[in-house]
Design a protein around this motif. Structure first.
Motif, PDB file in Angstrom:
ATOM      1  N   UNK A 193       0.900  -1.217  -0.069  1.00  0.00           N
ATOM      2  CA  UNK A 193      -0.042   0.087   0.109  1.00  0.00           C
ATOM      3  C   UNK A 193       0.866   1.237  -0.039  1.00  0.00           C
ATOM      4  N   UNK A 194       0.370   2.536  -0.527  1.00  0.00           N
ATOM      5  CA  UNK A 194       1.100   3.384  -0.408  1.00  0.00           C
ATOM      6  C   UNK A 194       1.365   3.777   0.813  1.00  0.00           C
ATOM      7  N   UNK A 195       0.456   3.755   1.890  1.00  0.00           N
ATOM      8  CA  UNK A 195       0.729   4.127   3.330  1.00  0.00           C
ATOM      9  C   UNK A 195       1.695   3.226   3.832  1.00  0.00           C
ATOM     10  N   UNK A 196       1.859   2.105   3.498  1.00  0.00           N
ATOM     11  CA  UNK A 196       2.988   1.186   3.985  1.00  0.00           C
ATOM     12  C   UNK A 196       4.399   1.834   3.504  1.00  0.00           C
ATOM     13  N   UNK A 197       4.342   2.510   2.124  1.00  0.00           N
ATOM     14  CA  UNK A 197       5.628   2.855   1.684  1.00  0.00           C
ATOM     15  C   UNK A 197       6.037   4.318   2.430  1.00  0.00           C
ATOM     16  N   UNK A 198       4.949   4.929   2.841  1.00  0.00           N
ATOM     17  CA  UNK A 198       5.548   6.042   3.692  1.00  0.00           C
ATOM     18  C   UNK A 198       5.716   5.842   5.204  1.00  0.00           C
ATOM     19  N   UNK A 199       5.073   4.795   5.529  1.00  0.00           N
ATOM     20  CA  UNK A 199       5.344   4.208   7.089  1.00  0.00           C
ATOM     21  C   UNK A 199       4.211   4.399   7.793  1.00  0.00           C
ATOM     22  N   UNK A 200       3.058   4.977   7.512  1.00  0.00           N
ATOM     23  CA  UNK A 200       2.077   5.233   8.480  1.00  0.00           C
ATOM     24  C   UNK A 200       1.107   3.865   8.507  1.00  0.00           C
ATOM     25  N   UNK A 201       1.619   2.777   7.924  1.00  0.00           N
ATOM     26  CA  UNK A 201       0.706   1.650   8.150  1.00  0.00           C
ATOM     27  C   UNK A 201       1.830   0.467   8.002  1.00  0.00           C
ATOM     28  N   UNK A 202       1.592  -0.630   8.407  1.00  0.00           N
ATOM     29  CA  UNK A 202       2.098  -1.877   8.476  1.00  0.00           C
ATOM     30  C   UNK A 202       1.330  -2.906   7.551  1.00  0.00           C
TER      31      UNK A 202
END
Length: 203
Positions: A193-202
Motif C-alpha cells: 500500500x501507499x501508506x506502507x511505503x510512507x510508513x504510516x501503515x504496516x
C-alpha cells in the motif's frame, strides 16, 4: 489529522470540496480563461501521475526487493539506481533512499518544510501528508501519529523518522507479510500500500 486521512481515503465525492480544492479550481479556471493553460494538458498530467506513476510503481519496487535478494541489496545501497533499473525515473525522484522495516525498526517518512514526495514511485502525495499537523507531529510524536493511522507498535520497536528534502526522498520497504512466500511479484505488489511505503501503515 486522522480525520483528514479518513475523509481523503474513504469518502470520495461525498464531502464538500476543501478550501484548497476550491482555490485550485478557481486558479485553474482563470488560467484557462486567459488562454495560459490547456485543460486537456492539465488532465493529461493528473492522469499520468494518478494512473501511470502512482503507488503501483513503488509497490513493484517493494515486491522485487522482497523476491530478489540481489535487487534488495542494490536498492538499500543505492535506491536511485535500483529504482531506475525498473524504469521509474522523473522529477521529484532523482535522489532516492530506501529504508527497510524490520521486526526491531519501523520507519516513517515526513517532509517538515513543505511536502517533498517521491512522485515517480508513489504518485501524487495524499492530502494528509501535506498537512501542517502531520508535518509537525510526525517528528514530535511519531507513535501518536502512527496510532491515529491505526498502527500500534510494541514499545520495543524503534521508530525512525526520515525528513524528506528537495535533495533526498525516502521510500519505506515494509516487512514482507507472513505467508506470502509462494507468491510471485505481481501478487506481492498487490499487497503493498501507499501508506506502507510512507510508513504510516504496516502490511
Amino acid at each position: 489529522m486522522a480525520h483528514d486521512h479518513h475523509d481523503h481515503d474513504h469518502h470520495h465525492g461525498q464531502e464538500p470540496p476543501s478550501d484548497m480544492a476550491l482555490r485550485v479550481k478557481a486558479l485553474e479556471s482563470l488560467l484557462v480563461e486567459k488562454g495560459l493553460v490547456d485543460p486537456a494538458a492539465l488532465d493529461a498530467i493528473v492522469e499520468h501521475y494518478e494512473h501511470k506513476v502512482g503507488p503501483r510503481n513503488g509497490a513493484r519496487v517493494v515486491a522485487k526487493a522482497w523476491s530478489d535478494p540481489e535487487f534488495r541489496r542494490r536498492l538499500l545501497d543505492d535506491a536511485s539506481d535500483a529504482i531506475a533499473e525498473l524504469g521509474y525515473l522523473g522529477r521529484q525522484g532523482e535522489h532516492m533512499v530506501a529504508v527497510e522495516n524490520t521486526p526491531e525498526v519501523h520507519n516513517l517518512v515526513v517532509c517538515t518544510l513543505c511536502s517533498c514526495y517521491p512522485w515517480p514511485v508513489l504518485g501524487l502525495p495524499p492530502t494528509w501528508y501535506k498537512s501542517s499537523p502531520y508535518r509537525s507531529r510526525a517528528v514530535i510524536d511519531p507513535r501518536g501519529v502512527l496510532a491515529e493511522f491505526g498502527t500500534e507498535l510494541p514499545e520495543d520497536v524503534e521508530v525512525r523518522v526520515w525528513d524528506s528534502t528537495a535533495e533526498v526522498r525516502y521510500l519505506v520497504i515494509p516487512q514482507r507479510p507472513a505467508g506470502s512466500e509462494g507468491l510471485d511479484e505481481e501478487a506481492l505488489a498487490a499487497m503493498v500500500t501507499r501508506d506502507g511505503m510512507i510508513g504510516t501503515a504496516r502490511l
